[in-house]
Enzyme design. Structure first.
Site, PDB file in Angstrom:
ATOM      1  N   GLY A  98       0.833  -1.207   0.000  1.00 14.77           N
ATOM      2  CA  GLY A  98       0.000   0.000   0.000  1.00 14.77           C
ATOM      3  C   GLY A  98       0.855   1.239   0.000  1.00 14.77           C
ATOM      4  CG  ASN A  99      -0.332   4.550  -1.598  1.00 14.09           C
ATOM      5  OD1 ASN A  99      -1.005   5.435  -1.078  1.00 14.09           O
ATOM      6  ND2 ASN A  99      -0.792   3.788  -2.583  1.00 14.09           N
ATOM      7  NE  ARG A 100       3.851   7.832   5.263  1.00 12.09           N
ATOM      8  CZ  ARG A 100       4.711   8.759   5.651  1.00 12.09           C
ATOM      9  NH1 ARG A 100       5.881   8.859   5.050  1.00 12.09           N
ATOM     10  NH2 ARG A 100       4.399   9.600   6.611  1.00 12.09           N
ATOM     11  CB  SER A 101      -2.474   8.302  -0.774  1.00 10.46           C
ATOM     12  OG  SER A 101      -3.409   9.271  -1.141  1.00 10.46           O
TER      13      SER A 101
END
Ligand code: CTP
Length: 398
Positions: free
Chosen positions: A206-209
């Site tokens: 995943g990512n930190r958005s």
């Protein structure tokens, strides 16, 4: 004027109070957050429980309730506009003479915001010289007082005094607060948040958005009159931020594949696509049913996700597309190339060096457009950036 969001709905003690329930709902549909302040006598028509349920907020009518909050002062400090609907002859008289004998009239004295008054009463009361003089006084002080409609009253009487249609009230209110409605009739599709690609039942890529920038664009487009849908992937929005998406259709997705499918379904009807989601660049080739052991992590094989933006841009008819690029350097040339390669009309180059941007309420970068504009955006709120991007989109939408 700043965009109006927080509205106080003052309710006077007339039978038209029940029509204000509908007014409240339609205002919420347009994205206004409403706090209801009824006069004590109006509770004979519509009770506090109804207002609390509809607004989702506590309702008080007197200054000596919730005294620790100093309601008339705290509400006055946070509200952007006050609508009084219905306003009875007595309420208008009390306001005209500067009385402060309940919470609503205290508020009227304490606020420094546009006040919009929607009278409703029997025609003879409306036409009585006392009421006529009181309305003149209010108008001379800058209150906007709507004229009641002419028509049938509660009994058989006919004349001026009817509570106007909800839509007429809202139109006049929005004219008063001069909310920009330059996206009226347009369909805006926004993606936000970050996709997650499952590795096994427990882990994901995943990512930190946070989804905050996309949510800000969606709200801004809605407030400017657009019909908005947001495809939201795993956002970190607070309960209040989710509530603020009022009037916006939320389509929740998890993975890039799900986001792709939703985009293919929704894009054809849109005029503008704002691609603010952070799409995971890759996903595991196989999603394992069992939690994998540490020793096997190095065996995870990845496959690249399609570029959703590029693929959707190929379907375009006349749509305008806004892309985002989060970079740790501000290479304008490379960003222009990215915009062209992806088929976007506008690209916001977001400087994320240091990771400061994720989850934050502010942003800094450059707006690049396919017609050559290159607009530096000094540290500003995500709300302001949202409006700047919509301004650029509007230029290209013609
Ligand atoms: N995007 C997309 N599909 C992907 C990756 C990104 O639609 N698989 C969109 C994002 O929503 C964003 C834009 O493309 O609007 C730019 O994303 P970015 O990650 O900067 O682009 P990449 O193509 O991944 O380029 P890089 O190799 O520089 O990371």
């Amino acid at each position: 004027m700043a965009r109006v969001r927080e509205v106080i709905l003052g309710v006077g003690g007339g039978i038209a109070a029940y029509k204000s329930c509908e007014l409240l709902r339609r205002l919420q549909d347009r994205g206004y957050a409403i706090t209801v302040v009824p006069t004590p006598s109006s509770l004979n028509f519509v009770g506090a429980a109804t207002w609390e349920a509809l607004s989702g907020r506590p309702v008080t009518t007197q200054v000596w309730e919730r005294v620790d909050e100093v309601r008339h002062v705290s509400l006055a400090a946070t509200a952007d506009a006050l609508i009084i609907a219905p306003a009875t002859a007595d309420l208008i008289a009390r306001i005209a003479s500067g009385r402060a004998d309940d919470l609503l009239t205290n508020l009227v004295l304490a606020v420094d915001i546009p006040i919009f008054v929607v009278p409703a009463m029997h025609p003879r009361m409306w036409l009585d010289p006392a009421t006529v003089a009181n309305v003149d006084t209010l108008r001379s002080r800058g209150f906007v007082v709507m004229d009641p409609e002419i028509g049938r009253l509660t009994g058989d009487d006919v004349g001026p005094g009817r509570f106007p249609e909800t839509i007429a009230i809202i139109d006049m209110f929005e004219e008063l607060i001069s909310a920009k409605r330059d996206f009226l009739g347009m369909q805006v599709l926004v993606t936000a948040g970050g996709t997650r690609e499952a590795i096994d039942p427990v882990r994901f890529i995943g990512n930190r958005s946070s989804g905050r920038q996309g949510a800000a664009v969606a709200r801004a487009a809605r407030d400017r009159g657009a019909q908005v849908k947001i495809i939201l992937a795993n956002s970190q929005l607070s309960t209040q931020e989710v509530r603020d998406l009022n009037g916006i259709e939320v389509i929740s997705v998890e993975t890039a594949t799900e986001m792709h499918a939703a985009l293919e379904r929704e894009f054809p009807a849109a005029n503008l696509l704002v691609m603010s989601a952070a799409v995971a660049d890759a996903r595991p080739l196989k999603i394992l049913d069992e939690k994998i052991k540490k020793g096997q992590l190095k065996d995870i094989q990845l496959i690249e996700n399609p570029d959703l933006l590029k693929s959707i841009a190929n379907m375009r008819d006349k749509q305008i597309i806004i892309a985002f690029a989060a970079e740790t350097n501000s290479d304008i040339g490379a960003a222009q190339e990215k915009m062209k390669a992806k088929g976007a009309n506008i690209l916001y180059l977001n400087d994320v060096s240091g990771g400061a941007i994720f989850g934050s309420d502010s942003t800094e970068g450059f707006i690049l457009t396919s017609n050559g504009a290159h607009i530096p955006v000094a540290q500003t709120s995500k709300d302001t950036l949202a409006d700047l991007l919509l301004d650029q989109a509007l230029i290209q939408l013609g």
